[in-house]
Enzyme design. Structure first.
Site, PDB file in Angstrom:
ATOM      1  N   HIS A 192       0.797  -1.051  -0.112  1.00 51.62           N
ATOM      2  CA  HIS A 192       0.085  -0.077   0.001  1.00 51.62           C
ATOM      3  C   HIS A 192       0.877   1.187   0.089  1.00 51.62           C
ATOM      4  O   HIS A 192       0.651   2.210  -0.872  1.00 51.62           O
ATOM      5  CB  HIS A 192      -0.930   0.035   1.245  1.00 51.62           C
ATOM      6  CG  HIS A 192      -2.067  -0.947   1.236  1.00 51.62           C
ATOM      7  ND1 HIS A 192      -1.955  -1.628   2.330  1.00 51.62           N
ATOM      8  CD2 HIS A 192      -2.952  -1.351   0.310  1.00 51.62           C
ATOM      9  CE1 HIS A 192      -3.242  -2.502   2.088  1.00 51.62           C
ATOM     10  NE2 HIS A 192      -3.663  -2.147   0.787  1.00 51.62           N
ATOM     11  N   LYS A 222     -19.586  -5.603   7.629  1.00 51.97           N
ATOM     12  CA  LYS A 222     -18.136  -6.716   7.590  1.00 51.97           C
ATOM     13  C   LYS A 222     -17.488  -5.847   8.990  1.00 51.97           C
ATOM     14  O   LYS A 222     -17.136  -4.936   8.901  1.00 51.97           O
ATOM     15  CB  LYS A 222     -17.424  -6.538   6.512  1.00 51.97           C
ATOM     16  CG  LYS A 222     -16.362  -7.759   6.222  1.00 51.97           C
ATOM     17  CD  LYS A 222     -15.847  -7.544   4.851  1.00 51.97           C
ATOM     18  CE  LYS A 222     -14.357  -7.361   4.847  1.00 51.97           C
ATOM     19  NZ  LYS A 222     -13.891  -7.365   3.525  1.00 51.97           N
ATOM     20  N   ARG A 260      -1.811  -6.092  -8.373  1.00 53.30           N
ATOM     21  CA  ARG A 260      -0.877  -7.104  -8.021  1.00 53.30           C
ATOM     22  C   ARG A 260      -0.741  -8.256  -9.074  1.00 53.30           C
ATOM     23  O   ARG A 260       0.653  -8.740  -9.505  1.00 53.30           O
ATOM     24  CB  ARG A 260      -0.915  -7.706  -6.546  1.00 53.30           C
ATOM     25  CG  ARG A 260      -0.723  -6.638  -5.512  1.00 53.30           C
ATOM     26  CD  ARG A 260      -1.230  -7.290  -4.258  1.00 53.30           C
ATOM     27  NE  ARG A 260      -2.607  -7.720  -4.221  1.00 53.30           N
ATOM     28  CZ  ARG A 260      -2.727  -9.072  -3.738  1.00 53.30           C
ATOM     29  NH1 ARG A 260      -2.098  -9.738  -3.205  1.00 53.30           N
ATOM     30  NH2 ARG A 260      -4.175  -8.974  -3.737  1.00 53.30           N
ATOM     31  N   SER A 271      -3.178  -7.813   2.350  1.00 52.38           N
ATOM     32  CA  SER A 271      -3.950  -7.595   3.773  1.00 52.38           C
ATOM     33  C   SER A 271      -4.611  -8.818   4.427  1.00 52.38           C
ATOM     34  O   SER A 271      -4.407  -9.216   5.494  1.00 52.38           O
ATOM     35  CB  SER A 271      -4.772  -6.381   3.807  1.00 52.38           C
ATOM     36  OG  SER A 271      -4.212  -5.098   3.746  1.00 52.38           O
TER      37      SER A 271
END
Length: 153
Positions: A17, A41, A90, A128
């Protein structure tokens, strides 16, 4: 003034990040790091902890503004007058996912452009999700999280 939003959960913030943010700084006058709050969530880290980590990393960078937000990301872009949304890529699967979101966002707000920044090869495996799993079992995440953020945990 060129204003961009880099949205994400940052749960937790990773070196990947930070790399995307640092590489985006020369492109924009102001970069908001938007910590998305998902009411359906439960995050691993609290929003306050994620904000603390990001501030520890970027506190000395005047172009960066860290804010938490709820709701549609594209609407948050409008509320801060961001003309650009930064997304890190990514893998090929990230690209496919991000492309679909970018196309939907363009349909909702054609004035906001999505900017993709491809991760450096050394960061392509850092996510993450994986870091959370390592943290959950008290593993060493020092290779994946910036020291300033690690000090906040």
């Amino acid at each position: 003034m060129k204003i961009a939003l880099f949205p994400g959960s940052f749960d937790p913030v990773t070196k990947a990040h930070v790399d995307i943010v640092e590489r985006s700084l020369p492109l924009f006058d102001k970069v908001y790091i938007g910590i998305g709050a998902n009411s359906s969530k439960q995050g691993f880290l609290s929003l306050a902890k994620r904000e603390e980590m990001l501030r520890a990393i970027f506190d000395n960078e005047p172009k960066i503004h860290i804010v938490a937000y709820e709701g549609l990301t594209i609407e948050f872009c409008r509320s801060i007058n961001a003309q650009y949304m930064i997304r890190g890529i990514r893998t090929v699967s990230d690209f496919e996912y991000e492309k679909a979101i970018a196309q939907m966002n363009h349909a909702l707000a054609p004035e906001i452009e999505s900017i993709f920044i491809v991760s450096k090869p050394g960061y392509s495996s850092i996510s993450s999700t994986i870091v959370r799993e390592i943290l959950k079992y008290n593993g060493d995440v020092s290779k994946f999280i910036p020291k300033a953020a690690l000090d906040c945990l």
